[in-house]
Scaffold this active site. Structure first.
Site, short mmCIF file in Angstrom:
data_model
loop_
_atom_site.label_atom_id
_atom_site.label_comp_id
_atom_site.label_asym_id
_atom_site.label_seq_id
_atom_site.Cartn_x
_atom_site.Cartn_y
_atom_site.Cartn_z
N LYS A 25 13.83 -8.55 16.03
CA LYS A 25 14.52 -7.26 15.55
C LYS A 25 12.76 -7.05 16.86
O LYS A 25 13.47 -5.34 17.68
CB LYS A 25 13.99 -6.90 14.38
CG LYS A 25 13.96 -5.95 13.84
CD LYS A 25 14.05 -5.53 12.68
CE LYS A 25 12.44 -5.22 12.37
NZ LYS A 25 11.64 -4.38 12.25
N ASN A 26 11.85 -7.23 16.45
CA ASN A 26 10.74 -6.18 17.23
C ASN A 26 10.45 -6.71 18.57
O ASN A 26 9.69 -5.87 19.07
CB ASN A 26 9.90 -7.00 16.05
CG ASN A 26 9.38 -5.97 14.59
OD1 ASN A 26 11.00 -5.77 14.80
ND2 ASN A 26 8.22 -6.64 14.20
N ARG B 268 11.46 3.34 11.73
CA ARG B 268 9.66 4.37 13.11
C ARG B 268 9.99 3.94 14.43
O ARG B 268 9.68 4.40 14.84
CB ARG B 268 9.20 4.28 11.41
CG ARG B 268 9.13 2.82 11.58
CD ARG B 268 7.28 3.05 10.64
NE ARG B 268 6.44 3.04 11.43
CZ ARG B 268 6.06 4.08 11.13
NH1 ARG B 268 6.46 5.03 10.12
NH2 ARG B 268 4.69 5.16 11.42
N CYS C 10 5.07 5.77 5.72
CA CYS C 10 6.85 3.97 4.49
C CYS C 10 5.84 3.98 3.39
O CYS C 10 5.08 3.73 3.24
CB CYS C 10 6.74 3.90 6.02
SG CYS C 10 6.11 1.71 6.21
N ARG D 223 0.24 4.67 8.44
CA ARG D 223 1.47 4.17 10.40
C ARG D 223 0.97 5.66 10.13
O ARG D 223 2.24 6.11 11.42
CB ARG D 223 2.43 3.94 9.82
CG ARG D 223 2.37 2.21 8.96
CD ARG D 223 3.74 1.94 8.71
NE ARG D 223 4.36 0.75 10.06
CZ ARG D 223 5.28 0.09 9.64
NH1 ARG D 223 6.61 0.21 8.87
NH2 ARG D 223 5.86 -0.71 11.25
N PRO D 224 0.22 6.40 10.84
CA PRO D 224 0.24 7.19 12.03
C PRO D 224 0.44 6.90 13.83
O PRO D 224 0.55 5.21 13.85
CB PRO D 224 -1.30 7.79 11.53
CG PRO D 224 -1.82 6.87 11.41
CD PRO D 224 -1.14 5.53 10.64
N VAL D 225 0.20 7.86 14.08
CA VAL D 225 1.17 7.10 15.82
C VAL D 225 0.31 8.59 16.51
O VAL D 225 0.79 8.41 18.08
CB VAL D 225 2.27 7.72 16.02
CG1 VAL D 225 3.03 7.08 15.34
CG2 VAL D 225 2.98 8.96 15.62
N ASP D 226 -0.80 8.54 15.71
CA ASP D 226 -1.68 9.28 16.80
C ASP D 226 -2.70 8.43 18.63
O ASP D 226 -2.75 9.68 19.03
CB ASP D 226 -3.14 9.44 15.77
CG ASP D 226 -3.94 8.05 14.98
OD1 ASP D 226 -3.19 7.49 14.33
OD2 ASP D 226 -4.86 7.41 15.56
N ASP E 208 3.62 -9.43 8.54
CA ASP E 208 4.87 -10.41 8.50
C ASP E 208 4.63 -11.07 7.77
O ASP E 208 6.28 -11.11 7.29
CB ASP E 208 5.79 -9.37 9.68
CG ASP E 208 5.20 -8.34 10.42
OD1 ASP E 208 6.47 -7.90 11.26
OD2 ASP E 208 5.59 -7.18 9.26
N ARG F 116 18.02 -4.33 7.28
CA ARG F 116 16.82 -4.48 8.60
C ARG F 116 16.49 -5.17 9.46
O ARG F 116 16.32 -4.96 10.52
CB ARG F 116 16.14 -3.47 8.17
CG ARG F 116 16.41 -2.19 7.82
CD ARG F 116 15.98 -1.03 7.10
NE ARG F 116 14.80 -0.60 8.30
CZ ARG F 116 14.10 0.29 8.04
NH1 ARG F 116 12.97 0.18 7.15
NH2 ARG F 116 13.23 -0.03 9.64
C1 EPZ Z 1 4.71 -3.30 14.03
O1 EPZ Z 1 4.65 -2.34 13.71
C2 EPZ Z 1 6.01 -4.21 13.70
N1 EPZ Z 1 6.98 -3.33 13.55
C3 EPZ Z 1 5.78 -3.96 12.49
O2 EPZ Z 1 6.92 -5.51 12.08
C4 EPZ Z 1 4.20 -5.46 12.09
O3 EPZ Z 1 4.27 -5.29 10.81
C5 EPZ Z 1 3.43 -4.17 13.06
O4 EPZ Z 1 3.50 -4.52 13.94
C6 EPZ Z 1 2.10 -5.31 12.52
O5 EPZ Z 1 1.78 -6.48 13.57
C7 EPZ Z 1 7.84 -3.21 15.23
O6 EPZ Z 1 7.12 -3.63 16.31
C8 EPZ Z 1 9.19 -2.52 14.93
P1 EPZ Z 1 1.01 -0.90 14.73
P2 EPZ Z 1 4.07 -1.14 14.10
O7 EPZ Z 1 0.93 -0.16 14.96
O8 EPZ Z 1 3.45 -0.69 15.59
C9 EPZ Z 1 -2.25 1.35 12.48
C10 EPZ Z 1 8.44 -5.15 10.26
O9 EPZ Z 1 8.76 -5.88 9.01
N2 EPZ Z 1 -1.75 2.48 13.89
O10 EPZ Z 1 0.61 -2.89 15.11
O11 EPZ Z 1 4.16 0.40 13.93
C11 EPZ Z 1 -1.79 0.82 11.36
O12 EPZ Z 1 -1.78 2.37 10.41
C12 EPZ Z 1 7.75 -4.82 10.66
O13 EPZ Z 1 9.08 -6.01 11.16
C13 EPZ Z 1 -3.29 3.33 13.49
O14 EPZ Z 1 -3.54 4.15 12.98
O15 EPZ Z 1 2.03 -1.68 13.42
C14 EPZ Z 1 -1.88 -0.59 11.12
O16 EPZ Z 1 -2.67 -0.12 10.08
C15 EPZ Z 1 6.85 -3.84 9.62
N3 EPZ Z 1 -2.46 4.91 14.41
C16 EPZ Z 1 -2.06 -1.01 12.36
O17 EPZ Z 1 -2.44 0.40 13.12
C17 EPZ Z 1 -1.98 4.27 15.50
O18 EPZ Z 1 -1.17 5.46 15.95
C18 EPZ Z 1 -1.47 -1.72 13.11
O19 EPZ Z 1 0.04 -0.92 13.31
C19 EPZ Z 1 -0.76 3.13 15.52
C20 EPZ Z 1 -1.16 2.59 14.66
#
Ligand code: EPZ
Length: 420
Positions: free
Chosen positions: A22-23, A93, A117, A122-125, A307, A399
């Site tokens: 999926k990812n 998301r 969520c 989970r910000p996107v900054d 995960d 999902r």
């Molecule tokens: C991906 O989410 C996966 N989703 C998640 O899988 C997975 O848990 C996660 O990576 C970590 O491995 C997909 O690939 C679709 P991150 P993502 O950005 O990219 C912080 C599942 O179960 N952060 O790596 O959203 C964030 O808050 C899902 O399939 C910021 O601060 O995760 C977190 O603490 C759940 N600012 C850390 O980074 C940002 O702009 C890692 O998040 C982005 C992230």
């Protein structure tokens, strides 16, 4: 909402065929927006999140043809709406992944902020910072990200102070069409990032260093079409291995990739599993024994994946001994443990650390899923509980796990889905 009813106590034995990841599928489907010719994506899993992403692309005017095996041919040249609306983004998301490709190829994008969520804010900054570094004008207002660029994005050095998987993927995709070279530092090394890079290279992108923490991209004018099969789902694989290990059984996971699961396989061996691997299969045999408790600390790849934390907490709940689980990626990813405690698990939670004292077996109880991987862990807990466990809100499971009850039934589980 459907429910799952699981009668625990069976030792699981058999074979399961792993679906596409999926990812990996989600960023690759978004990447088709970068191409000037049709792209065919294969080995897509039949999951709700995949249909949501396809629906998002269709709403944007993108032409897509789906065959009976769910291989999808996507032609982005028909796009006529550069908007990812809140009503879709709030359900998934990962829709944020269309942001980078849209700005890079079409010069602008309007994408709803994903919002929080269950597992964290989970910000996107970092996604936004990266696009600004490449020259995009980005304004966040009324719950939407408005991004645009006059002419091509500019190659830039983008440093992520936190490892972010989709942040790395968004900037990687945007950089493929930018003018000049981009260097992404402290990049995510996940296999799904590598799979996306390989797909982009098949479309004509100039990328190196993917799979390391520094990815170098030399932008090109345009990307052509390709036909690309997404990589096997390492989290689905790990989930079935952990489920069978918890029951003391034996499983052969086929159509998977043992090379992207080292941290999980090592922990399963520590738990007493006999593991053998081939090119595209993994066999786990507990030889009828109860698993031994294993300590887990989650961290970015290649360390133990966040995960898989919930699934291992379920296995540890019935293992011999005491284990410590530390969640370092998300701030609220222990919710499943409250439900397991209601099933008789002995767990003490202190912030992002949980101490689990294994018990022989759990007791069935009505429980509720809160997020994708938490719901998978409750399925595992139900498989090793005495009696019939009813799991509610299983749309979370749909999902991320294709045909979970059929695959578990093939392993001998007593599980059925009932419409509520
Ligand atoms: C991906 O989410 C996966 N989703 C998640 O899988 C997975 O848990 C996660 O990576 C970590 O491995 C997909 O690939 C679709 P991150 P993502 O950005 O990219 C912080 C599942 O179960 N952060 O790596 O959203 C964030 O808050 C899902 O399939 C910021 O601060 O995760 C977190 O603490 C759940 N600012 C850390 O980074 C940002 O702009 C890692 O998040 C982005 C992230």
């Amino acid at each position: 909402m459907d429910k799952l009813i699981i009668t625990g106590g069976e030792q699981l034995n058999g074979e399961v065929r792993i679906s596409g990841a999926k990812n990996s599928a989600l960023p690759i489907l978004a990447a088709t927006l970068l191409a000037s010719e049709p792209v065919t994506v294969c080995n897509l899993p039949h999951l709700h999140d995949i249909t949501t992403m396809l629906e998002l692309l269709r709403r944007m005017g993108v032409d897509l043809v789906i065959d009976e095996k769910l291989n999808v041919e996507i032609d982005a040249s028909t796009i006529d709406k550069l908007v990812a609306p809140y009503e879709l983004v709030k359900t998934m998301r990962a829709s944020i992944l269309v942001l980078g490709p849209m700005v890079a190829h079409f010069g602008e994008a309007e994408v709803s902020l994903p919002g929080g969520c269950a597992i964290g804010s989970r910000p996107v900054d970092l996604h936004i910072q990266g696009l600004r570094a490449m020259g995009a004008e980005v304004v966040v207002e009324n719950g939407y990200i408005h991004a645009k660029t006059n002419g091509r994005l500019k190659g830039a050095r983008v440093f992520f102070d936190t490892v972010t998987v989709t942040g790395t993927e968004n900037i990687l995709m945007a950089a493929t069409l930018a003018e000049g070279q981009s260097v992404i530092e402290n990049a995510a090394r996940e296999p799904e990032v590598v799979d996306l890079a390989e797909c982009l290279i098949a479309m004509g992108a100039d990328i190196s260093g993917h799979g390391t923490d520094t990815i170098v991209v030399n932008g090109v004018e345009k990307l052509h079409g390709c036909r690309f099969p997404v990589v096997a789902d390492r989290i689905e694989t790990g989930t079935y291995l952990a489920a069978v290990a918890a029951t003391g059984g034996k499983i052969k996971a086929k159509n998977t990739n043992p090379k992207i699961l080292d941290a999980v396989l090592q922990k399963l061996e520590e738990a007493g599993a006999k593991i053998t691997c081939g090119e595209d299969w993994i066999e786990l045999d507990m030889e009828g024994r109860r698993p031994k408790a294993v300590n887990v600390t989650t961290a970015p790849y290649p360390a133990f994946p966040t995960d898989m934390q919930a699934q291992f907490s379920a296995m540890n709940a019935v293992s011999e001994g005491v284990s410590i689980l530390k969640e370092t990626i998300f701030e609220n990813r222990f919710m499943h443990m409250q439900e397991m405690i209601r099933m008789g698990a002995k767990i003490n939670i202190d912030g992002n650390t949980a101490v689990v004292e294994g018990v022989e077996k759990l007791q069935a109880a009505p429980v509720m899923a809160t997020d994708l991987r938490a719901s998978a862990s409750l399925v595992i807990a139900a498989l090793v509980a005495e009696g019939d466990t009813v799991i509610d809100r299983i749309y979370h499971i749909d999902r991320g796990y294709e045909c979970i009850e059929e695959k578990l039934q093939l392993l001998g589980a007593r599980i059925k889905r009932v419409p509520s």
